[in-house]
Write an enzyme that holds these catalytic residues in place. Structure first.
Site, PDB file in Angstrom:
ATOM      1  N   LYS A  81      43.528 111.129 -28.362  1.00  0.00           N
ATOM      2  CA  LYS A  81      42.733 110.460 -29.408  1.00  0.00           C
ATOM      3  C   LYS A  81      43.380 110.638 -30.848  1.00  0.00           C
ATOM      4  O   LYS A  81      43.369 109.664 -31.728  1.00  0.00           O
ATOM      5  CB  LYS A  81      41.011 110.633 -29.666  1.00  0.00           C
ATOM      6  CG  LYS A  81      40.413 110.519 -28.302  1.00  0.00           C
ATOM      7  CD  LYS A  81      40.200 108.519 -28.201  1.00  0.00           C
ATOM      8  CE  LYS A  81      39.168 108.539 -27.225  1.00  0.00           C
ATOM      9  NZ  LYS A  81      39.277 106.902 -26.795  1.00  0.00           N
TER      10      LYS A  81
ATOM     11  N   GLU B 234      32.806 105.555 -34.108  1.00  0.00           N
ATOM     12  CA  GLU B 234      31.890 105.935 -33.324  1.00  0.00           C
ATOM     13  C   GLU B 234      32.479 107.133 -32.257  1.00  0.00           C
ATOM     14  O   GLU B 234      33.810 107.239 -32.356  1.00  0.00           O
ATOM     15  CB  GLU B 234      31.618 104.870 -32.467  1.00  0.00           C
ATOM     16  CG  GLU B 234      32.720 104.415 -31.334  1.00  0.00           C
ATOM     17  CD  GLU B 234      34.124 104.364 -31.863  1.00  0.00           C
ATOM     18  OE1 GLU B 234      34.217 103.771 -32.870  1.00  0.00           O
ATOM     19  OE2 GLU B 234      35.180 104.345 -30.935  1.00  0.00           O
TER      20      GLU B 234
ATOM     21  N   SER C  44      44.660 112.880 -19.995  1.00  0.00           N
ATOM     22  CA  SER C  44      44.405 112.528 -21.492  1.00  0.00           C
ATOM     23  C   SER C  44      43.725 113.538 -22.490  1.00  0.00           C
ATOM     24  O   SER C  44      43.797 113.226 -23.596  1.00  0.00           O
ATOM     25  CB  SER C  44      43.596 111.198 -21.588  1.00  0.00           C
ATOM     26  OG  SER C  44      42.410 111.494 -20.526  1.00  0.00           O
TER      27      SER C  44
END
Lengths: 270, 403
Positions: free
Chosen positions: B92, B114, B380
């Site tokens: 991210k 969010e 990830s």
């Protein structure tokens, strides 16, 4: 094609120098049956046009009051078909113009061809899609218009002139001007941004202009009636409905609040 | 078969994507698009981002050959793209760094975001701290409970975490609340959306900021193996890590692209978040794509053991790749993901994030029958944030006398 109920309303209002009072209600809160009688009460109080809200599970443009109304309506099983049935029952006894006020997805799911046909049969006069830009909803406009329904789009303080022009081009009946950035809901004061938006919109269209978002009391209605053809009130009605929790006095409370708003709006023109 | 995947001028990948927002947000989205296109062409912007990705986030990440895992399965050679090694513990941060530079360039003072699993919230809080920006994170209360550690991390980084109590109190409701904030404060606020979702330009921009994963992995596998992989496998919530690693391989039509959705407890409605197993095209939160919905067009509730995959819609580019047959999407159950996480931990010493464990599970399922093939699995994120959930679900390991 004959002028729509919505066009006739605004033509009469202009001729008589009277502001139109537009009342929003979430269909199905507290129940679909009750919505019919709540609309009758608002009409008795002087509402000129009803925005019939189609509940959607994820109302991104709505504040807490309408969000909760939506949750109650969905818990009661409200659906597009149910909302059309409410419209049909209103139409059985009234000529008040009805605008379906909806997020796009329930309508997409119902299907636009079928929706246009069923909405006309139910006595609905137009459709407003909260989360559909003219770019995306443009393709549905011909289907809806061909059935004889008006299409109303939102204009916002953030819209540059070129967008306002497009919004006007895709709108019929009237254009709904959002008074300020933000979600639906009651505010202390109607923003000055509304006046500026009305002025800019007047340079691109002759359609009637209604202003909404944040109008909660007679004084707000008066201020808006000074500058626009129509005054839209939503959350303030829904808040009363919520507060009454289905009690039998709800109709009389709604009617008297509508009367106050209508008197306020008229005072704005005096 | 398609060999590129680029949106049209309205942000559509085939029929999917676009802009489905209240009029108030249309001009802000147009401004964001223009600012992004300008930044994309600006060498100084790209240079600053590249430096931050390298020195701050820790790129490039290694492509690691999981030898023991591969031998245990006795089939495909499995390579793991180590996004878990990045600063903040997941991919991210790639997108968060890109968007914060863009927000600064646009003169925005306040950042909202969010978060589901909390990884995007942590990445956003991190870059806000780095650039001295005000930061508000919206998070469903159910996710705050599931991901307490990440809530604390965000607060430690100076962010305000606002709990969301509407709907299912998960990612979808957090996005709605962030959109309501943005619609209200659009003048000085940038919405740092964390997945390849929402209205144009977000799906494109988020993909671009994550495409470094696929670009690196492609070069790394060519260097190590002298050839392209047979399959690239990644988990898909909104789909940012998957689209990031897929994108560079889209033109390589011999490379299979496999997206793994949350199969939850079962594929009955409400029990999963597998959009291609029961979903249909619809509009949610600004975007047209595959979404789980009922016959009245109301969005369905979803379930996944992994908060980051627990979302009703898949990103529009994935819907397009699926329609075109360029990528394949499969569900993986909660139980299989938990099992795969243990296997990876015990054979390779890697504890994956629960999201990533879904991708690992699919690789484990496919590998035995794929002798001679090369897989790349996108890891990830790392599993530190999920330790409480692992403990809840693997109680036998949590006994005082367990060994």
């Amino acid at each position: 094609m004959n002028p729509s109920r919505i066009s006739k309303l605004f033509a009469r209002c202009r001729a008589e120098n009277e502001p139109a009072l537009i009342a929003y209600i979430t269909a199905g809160d507290p129940s679909l049956e009750r919505t019919v009688s709540l609309v009758e009460a608002m009409e008795l109080g002087g509402a000129d046009l009803i925005e019939l809200g189609v509940p959607f599970s994820d109302p991104i443009a709505d504040g807490p009051v309408i969000m909760r109304a939506t949750e109650r309506a969905l818990a009661n099983g409200a659906s597009v078909a149910g909302v059309l049935e409410v419209a049909r029952k209103i139409r059985e006894r009234s000529e008040i113009p009805i605008l379906l006020f909806s997020y796009l997805n329930p309508l997409l799911s119902y299907g636009f061809e079928r929706l246009a046909k069923d909405a006309v049969a139910a006595g609905v006069d137009g459709i407003l899609m909260t989360d559909a830009s003219v770019e995306e909803a443009g393709k549905f406009v011909p289907v809806v218009r061909a059935a004889g329904l008006d299409t109303v789009f939102l204009a916002a303080p953030t819209s540059p002139l070129e967008r306002l022009r497009q919004v006007a081009a895709y709108s019929s009946g009237f254009v709904y001007l959002v008074s300020r950035t933000g979600v639906t809901g009651v505010r202390d004061q109607v923003a000055d941004t509304a006046a500026e938006l009305v002025e800019r919109m007047r340079t691109v269209t002759d359609l009637p202009l209604a202003v909404g978002f944040g109008i909660a009391q007679a004084a707000d209605a008066a201020a808006v009636a000074k500058i626009a053809d129509g005054v839209v009130v939503g959350s303030a009605f829904v808040r009363i409905i919520e507060g009454c929790n289905g009690s039998p006095e709800l109709e009389s409370k709604l009617a008297s609040f509508t009367r106050e708003l209508k008197a306020g709006a008229k005072a704005g023109r005096a | 078969m398609i060999t590129t995947s680029q949106p049209d001028s309205g942000g559509h990948f085939g029929p999917y994507g676009g802009r489905f927002v209240p009029e108030v947000l249309m001009n802000p989205l147009e401004e964001l698009e223009q600012a992004y296109y300008a930044a994309r062409q600006d060498p100084s912007f790209q240079a600053e981002l590249a430096l931050l990705l390298k020195d701050y986030a820790g790129r490039p990440t290694p492509l690691y050959f999981a030898k023991r895992l591969s031998e245990t399965l006795g089939g495909a050679k499995i390579y793991i793209k180590r996004e878990d090694l990045l600063h903040t513990g997941a991919h991210k941060i790639n997108n968060a760094l890109g968007q914060i530079l863009l927000a600064r360039r646009m003169g925005k003072k306040r950042i909202i975001a969010e978060t589901g699993a909390g990884q995007h919230g942590v990445a956003t809080a991190t870059v806000c701290a780095l650039f001295g920006m005000e930061c508000v994170i919206y998070m469903g209360e159910e996710d705050m409970r599931r991901q307490r550690l990440n809530v604390f991390r965000m607060r430690l980084l100076g962010a305000k975490v606002t709990g969301v109590t509407s709907g299912s109190r998960t990612l979808k409701d957090a996005i709605s609340e962030a959109m309501r904030d943005w619609v209200t404060n659009v003048g000085d606020t940038h919405y740092l959306l964390g997945s390849a979702l929402g209205s144009h330009p977000y799906p494109l921009m988020v993909r671009d900021f994550h495409s470094c994963m696929g670009i690196e992995a492609r070069a790394q596998i060519l260097e190590k193996e002298g050839r392209l992989p047979d399959q690239v496998i990644a988990c898909v919530g909104g789909g940012s890590n998957a689209i990031g690693i897929f994108h560079a391989f889209v033109p390589d039509t011999a490379v299979k692209l496999i997206g793994v959705e949350a199969g939850g407890r079962s594929l009955a409605p409400g029990e999963h978040a597998a959009r291609f197993a029961g979903g249909s095209p619809g509009v949610l939160q600004g975007c047209f794509s595959y979404v789980l919905q009922n016959s009245d067009g109301q969005i369905s509730l979803t379930h996944s053991v992994s908060a980051g995959l627990d979302y009703a819609m898949i990103g529009p580019e994935h819907a397009f790749l699926a329609d075109q047959g360029r990528a394949e999407y499969v569900p993986c159950s909660d139980a299989d993901a938990l099992e795969a996480a243990q296997t990876l931990a015990r054979t390779e010493g890697l504890i994956p994030a629960l999201e990533s464990a879904h991708g690992v599970a699919e690789a484990l399922r496919r590998a035995p029958a794929a002798k001679g093939e090369i897989f790349i699995v996108n890891l990830s994120g790392r599993g530190d944030k999920d330790i409480d959930i692992y403990r809840e679900n693997l109680k036998e390991l949590d006994e005082p006398e367990s060994n």
